[in-house]
Design an enzyme around this catalytic site. Structure first.
Site, PDB file in Angstrom:
ATOM      1  N   ARG A   1       0.815  -1.224   0.000  1.00  0.00           N
ATOM      2  CA  ARG A   1       0.000   0.000   0.000  1.00  0.00           C
ATOM      3  C   ARG A   1       0.850   1.276   0.000  1.00  0.00           C
ATOM      4  NH1 ARG A   1      -0.823   2.826   4.274  1.00  0.00           N
ATOM      5  NH2 ARG A   1      -1.739   1.199   5.566  1.00  0.00           N
TER       6      ARG A   1
ATOM      7  N   TYR B   1     -12.044  12.322 -21.901  1.00  0.00           N
ATOM      8  CA  TYR B   1     -12.574  10.969 -21.696  1.00  0.00           C
ATOM      9  C   TYR B   1     -13.802  11.006 -20.773  1.00  0.00           C
ATOM     10  CZ  TYR B   1     -12.596   6.134 -20.085  1.00  0.00           C
ATOM     11  OH  TYR B   1     -12.976   4.865 -19.758  1.00  0.00           O
TER      12      TYR B   1
ATOM     13  N   ASP C   1      -3.284  13.600 -20.291  1.00  0.00           N
ATOM     14  CA  ASP C   1      -3.571  12.172 -20.424  1.00  0.00           C
ATOM     15  C   ASP C   1      -3.016  11.724 -21.777  1.00  0.00           C
ATOM     16  OD1 ASP C   1      -4.760   9.692 -21.020  1.00  0.00           O
ATOM     17  OD2 ASP C   1      -6.535  10.140 -19.814  1.00  0.00           O
TER      18      ASP C   1
ATOM     19  N   LYS D   1      -4.897   0.075 -21.564  1.00  0.00           N
ATOM     20  CA  LYS D   1      -5.010   0.167 -23.014  1.00  0.00           C
ATOM     21  C   LYS D   1      -3.705  -0.304 -23.656  1.00  0.00           C
ATOM     22  CE  LYS D   1      -8.917   2.012 -21.811  1.00  0.00           C
ATOM     23  NZ  LYS D   1      -9.117   3.442 -21.659  1.00  0.00           N
TER      24      LYS D   1
HETATM   25  C1  LIG Z   1      -9.711   4.206 -20.669  1.00  0.00           C
HETATM   26  C2  LIG Z   1      -9.244   5.591 -20.415  1.00  0.00           C
HETATM   27  C3  LIG Z   1      -9.163   6.101 -19.113  1.00  0.00           C
HETATM   28  C4  LIG Z   1      -9.605   5.301 -17.898  1.00  0.00           C
HETATM   29  O1  LIG Z   1      -8.802   4.179 -17.764  1.00  0.00           O
HETATM   30  P1  LIG Z   1      -9.257   2.833 -16.990  1.00  0.00           P
HETATM   31  O2  LIG Z   1      -8.006   2.047 -16.979  1.00  0.00           O
HETATM   32  O3  LIG Z   1     -10.358   2.227 -17.794  1.00  0.00           O
HETATM   33  O4  LIG Z   1      -9.702   3.272 -15.641  1.00  0.00           O
HETATM   34  C5  LIG Z   1      -8.669   7.388 -18.943  1.00  0.00           C
HETATM   35  N1  LIG Z   1      -8.298   8.142 -19.999  1.00  0.00           N
HETATM   36  C6  LIG Z   1      -8.384   7.675 -21.279  1.00  0.00           C
HETATM   37  C7  LIG Z   1      -7.960   8.568 -22.386  1.00  0.00           C
HETATM   38  C8  LIG Z   1      -8.853   6.395 -21.530  1.00  0.00           C
HETATM   39  O5  LIG Z   1      -8.941   5.961 -22.781  1.00  0.00           O
END
Ligand SMILES: *Cc1c(COP(=O)(O)O)cnc(C)c1O
Length: 358
Positions: A24, A78, A150, A175
């Site tokens: 943690r 997102y 992001d 992803k």
């Molecule tokens: C999928 C996604 C997220 C969230 O990610 P998770 O792993 O599903 O929580 C955040 N930002 C973007 C651009 C995404 O495609």
């Protein structure tokens, strides 16, 4: 890197609290190894992994914000991020103003004495727009804001925002970074200062990624450049092919000459990614018929895996939004978003052609 599943580690002599190793506290071997790798990939000093991309976004934001603060965020972020930002006023007394990613004057107008964070995405979903990234950095520095980006869609293979001057880079590692649709994780990378601040915040909030997920993510990362090469090539080839078809109304892909994002992509990106968004002619009924006819792509949300996925953003990522808001973001009912995998492009194109022919 072996898997060290242990939650706790033996104490040595003269330990301070910060020397205790515990999952943690985000300081066990697999957490540290994958965090360092991610930081290195993004040209950053330090990194952290989180139990989801959404947790990476929330931790990076909340660690830098206090009650009364204000955030400027790019519109079209997102869906999950949008929901978080929309909730911050009620839960934390933090106001958010949404601005177009390329409208620098609107950022200036939105800014208040309380603005602390500028939040953008390097490639928006599903329209694949690119903000004025260089101006964003200048704006954030001029006003001493923390710039958070992001970078999930491009991955560090196609873009490294820290090299442009962004302070903190977040990812959904679920992803392309992991790339096999079998891990949910996130990442936060940046300079030592902000990352240490986020680490302490995460430790207090109890946010950590399990060692096994770290191990799997590290394993996925080994092939990231190869997968991205294949997805960049497949994305460009499918986008070009679809854009030549008379029965396709519109294709969005930053690598297509003539796409609104093309000049920015040419300037900053070294590859255009594996996501292609297109709108077939014939409205919702035809879009649905195409989905039913496709054999190779799986109909599923998410992206960046080795298998091609397709979805209709109006009923997945943007389903929670009112129709008018969807339309204003450019998300039409018939729009389809393809996340290219690493399959042979001839097979994919043949499959799209037979599905579109119906
Ligand atoms: C999928 C996604 C997220 C969230 O990610 P998770 O792993 O599903 O929580 C955040 N930002 C973007 C651009 C995404 O495609």
């Amino acid at each position: 890197m072996p898997l060290y599943q242990s939650s706790t580690y033996e104490l040595g002599e003269d330990l301070e609290f910060d020397d205790i190793r515990y999952v943690r506290l985000n300081n066990t071997p697999n957490q540290q190894a994958v965090s360092r790798k991610l930081a290195a990939l993004e040209s950053c000093e330090a990194g952290l992994v989180t139990p989801s991309g959404a947790a990476a976004v929330s931790m990076a934001l909340l660690a830098h914000l206090e009650r009364g603060d204000h955030v400027i965020a790019q519109e079209g972020v997102y869906g999950g991020t949008r929901k978080l930002l929309d909730s911050l006023e009620a839960t934390h007394g933090i106001r958010v103003t949404y601005v177009a990613g390329d409208d620098v004057e609107a950022w200036e107008q939105a800014r208040t004495e309380k603005t602390r964070v500028l939040y953008v995405e390097s490639l928006t979903n599903p329209c694949l727009d690119i903000a004025a990234l260089d101006e964003a950095v200048v704006f954030a520095r001029r006003h001493r804001l923390v710039s958070i980006i992001d970078n999930t869609f491009p991955t560090p293979i196609n873009l490294r925002p820290a090299e442009l001057g962004f302070d903190v880079v977040v990812h959904s590692a679920s992803k392309s970074l992991n790339g096999h649709s079998d891990v949910v994780a996130g990442a936060i990378v940046g300079a030592q200062g902000p990352i240490e601040r986020v680490r302490r915040f995460m430790n207090r909030m109890g946010v950590c990624l399990d060692p096994r997920a770290c191990y799997l993510l590290m394993r996925g990362l080994k092939t990231l450049p190869l997968r991205m090469q294949a997805q960049n090539a497949n994305g460009l080839a499918l986008a070009k092919h679809l854009s030549l078809r008379e029965d396709v109304e519109r294709v969005r892909y930053p690598g297509l000459e003539g796409d609104p994002a093309y000049p920015a992509a040419r300037r900053w990106f070294s590859g255009f990614g594996g996501v292609v968004t297109f709108t077939p002619k014939g409205g919702l009924a035809r879009a649905q018929a195409i989905l039913e006819k496709l054999r190779l792509p799986r109909i599923a949300p998410s992206l960046g895996g080795v298998e091609t996925l397709i979805c209709r953003p109006a009923n997945t990522s943007h389903a929670g939004l009112p129709a008018a808001t969807r339309e204003s973001l450019g998300v039409t009912d018939a729009m389809l978003r393809v996340s290219l995998g690493i399959e042979a492009i001839e097979d994919l194109i043949e499959d799209f052609d037979q599905a579109l022919a119906t």
